[in-house]
Design an enzyme around this catalytic site. Sequence first.
Site, short mmCIF file in Angstrom:
data_model
loop_
_atom_site.label_atom_id
_atom_site.label_comp_id
_atom_site.label_asym_id
_atom_site.label_seq_id
_atom_site.Cartn_x
_atom_site.Cartn_y
_atom_site.Cartn_z
CG HIS A 1 -2.01 -1.24 1.12
ND1 HIS A 1 -3.02 -0.97 0.61
CD2 HIS A 1 -1.74 -2.52 1.69
CE1 HIS A 1 -3.74 -2.15 0.99
NE2 HIS A 1 -2.85 -3.00 1.37
CG LEU A 2 3.44 2.65 -2.65
CD1 LEU A 2 3.87 2.89 -4.04
CD2 LEU A 2 4.61 2.61 -1.74
NE ARG A 3 -2.56 3.51 3.32
CZ ARG A 3 -2.97 2.30 3.45
NH1 ARG A 3 -3.96 1.71 2.50
NH2 ARG A 3 -3.22 1.58 4.68
CG ASN B 1 -6.77 -0.26 -0.09
OD1 ASN B 1 -5.69 -0.05 -0.61
ND2 ASN B 1 -6.72 -0.63 0.94
CG HIS C 1 -3.31 -10.27 3.35
ND1 HIS C 1 -4.34 -11.09 3.29
CD2 HIS C 1 -3.58 -9.21 2.94
CE1 HIS C 1 -5.34 -9.95 2.76
NE2 HIS C 1 -4.79 -9.13 2.36
CG LEU D 1 -8.45 -6.38 9.12
CD1 LEU D 1 -9.79 -5.26 8.71
CD2 LEU D 1 -8.98 -7.46 9.96
CG HIS E 1 -4.01 3.15 8.58
ND1 HIS E 1 -4.86 3.68 7.49
CD2 HIS E 1 -3.71 1.82 8.27
CE1 HIS E 1 -5.26 2.53 7.14
NE2 HIS E 1 -4.87 1.58 7.39
CB ALA F 1 -6.89 -2.99 9.84
O1 DOR Z 1 -4.20 -4.19 7.38
C1 DOR Z 1 -4.60 -4.13 6.62
N1 DOR Z 1 -4.64 -2.76 5.93
N2 DOR Z 1 -5.20 -5.04 5.62
C2 DOR Z 1 -5.90 -4.64 4.57
O2 DOR Z 1 -6.37 -5.54 3.87
C3 DOR Z 1 -5.86 -3.38 4.22
C4 DOR Z 1 -4.93 -2.58 4.51
C5 DOR Z 1 -5.03 -1.03 4.43
O3 DOR Z 1 -5.25 -0.71 3.46
O4 DOR Z 1 -4.77 -0.39 5.18
ZN ZN Z 2 -3.16 -5.11 1.97
#
Ligand code: DOR
Ligand code: ZN
Length: 346
Positions: A16-18, A42, A175, A220, A252, A264
């Site tokens: 995840h690079l946001r 996402n 994962h 997650l 985050h 998460a």
């Molecule tokens: O812990 C997680 N963070 N699991 C995910 O599936 C999504 C991810 C997130 O985008 O923060």
């Molecule tokens: Zn992920």
Amino acid sequence: MTDTLTLRTPDDWHLHLRDGAMLRAVAPETARHFARAIIMPNLVPPVVTAADAAAYRDRIMAALPEGSQFTPLMTLYLTEETDPEDLARAYASGLITAVKLYPAGATTNSASGVANFDKVRPVLEKMAEIGCPLCVHGEVVDSDIDIFDREAVFIERVLDPIRRATPGLRVVMEHITTMQGVEYAAEGGPELGATITTHHLVINRNHILAGGIKPHYYCLPVAKREEHRLALRRAAASGDPTFFLGTDSAPHTDANKLLPCGCAGCFTATNTMSILAEVFEQDGALDRLESFTSLNGPKFYGLPANESTITLTKGDPVAYPDHIDTGDGTVTVFDPMMPLHWQVAD
Ligand code: DOR
Ligand code: ZN
């Protein structure tokens, strides 16, 4: 005693690079040690079309340090409205490397995911035809299923039926966190791969919940019992080409983690290679680290392994920051609760 280790440059098959200030802060953390990464789609709003993916790729490239050789491998977020032809064109042109399936409501920004799997049948069939891999967040979201059982139930109720109904579909179980995930992946043949995160090799559910709640270990799929962590360790160190690294490094801000309903995600981009070397050494498997981080993933995706190498050296405990600063606030770096002795040489 081994005290240097040279590996083909690793790739991260789930990252995840946001976007925005967060992207600019975290992209260099991965680009420092990794050559490529599968970039999760996402965002808010999600990356659903080829045009979205092209624009996001440009923003990632602009966030990389000058001279960086890092290549983002883009994905599309599968929705019930995904157009099979848009997807096929994006795959054929090399713009995307895979498509991501989030069951609606499973995790961060998954509201646009799939609720009715029948609606995505034409897309899955097109993907099987063109060879485009499907990366799967494998958890059911039914409120009557215990959160610790969500992965095992997903395999039985959703993943296995999808794979049986779609011969030729290449699937990555993302994962994995359970022995059921390890077993199903190991028996799935060459069309099935599985990624394992750095943090799931280190933590079990006690680390989140015993002796006070630890939001920075909440992710997650949630970490499971110790026996599952040990199954993941064996799978990662086995050399079996089914299993490869996908860190799921998911930044985050601390403000968003430390809430009554916190986000998460574990942020491991900064110290992943040091942690993995420590873990593989503990398991007597340093000679298989390269398979996990640098060889098995490219093989599954039909890409060449990187020609370049990185060297890790062993010495006094490595210093790494406990957090990074971003324009959005601080992000805590995953604490593996053990000294790390392997450092990637500059
Ligand atoms: O812990 C997680 N963070 N699991 C995910 O599936 C999504 C991810 C997130 O985008 O923060
Ligand atoms: Zn992920």
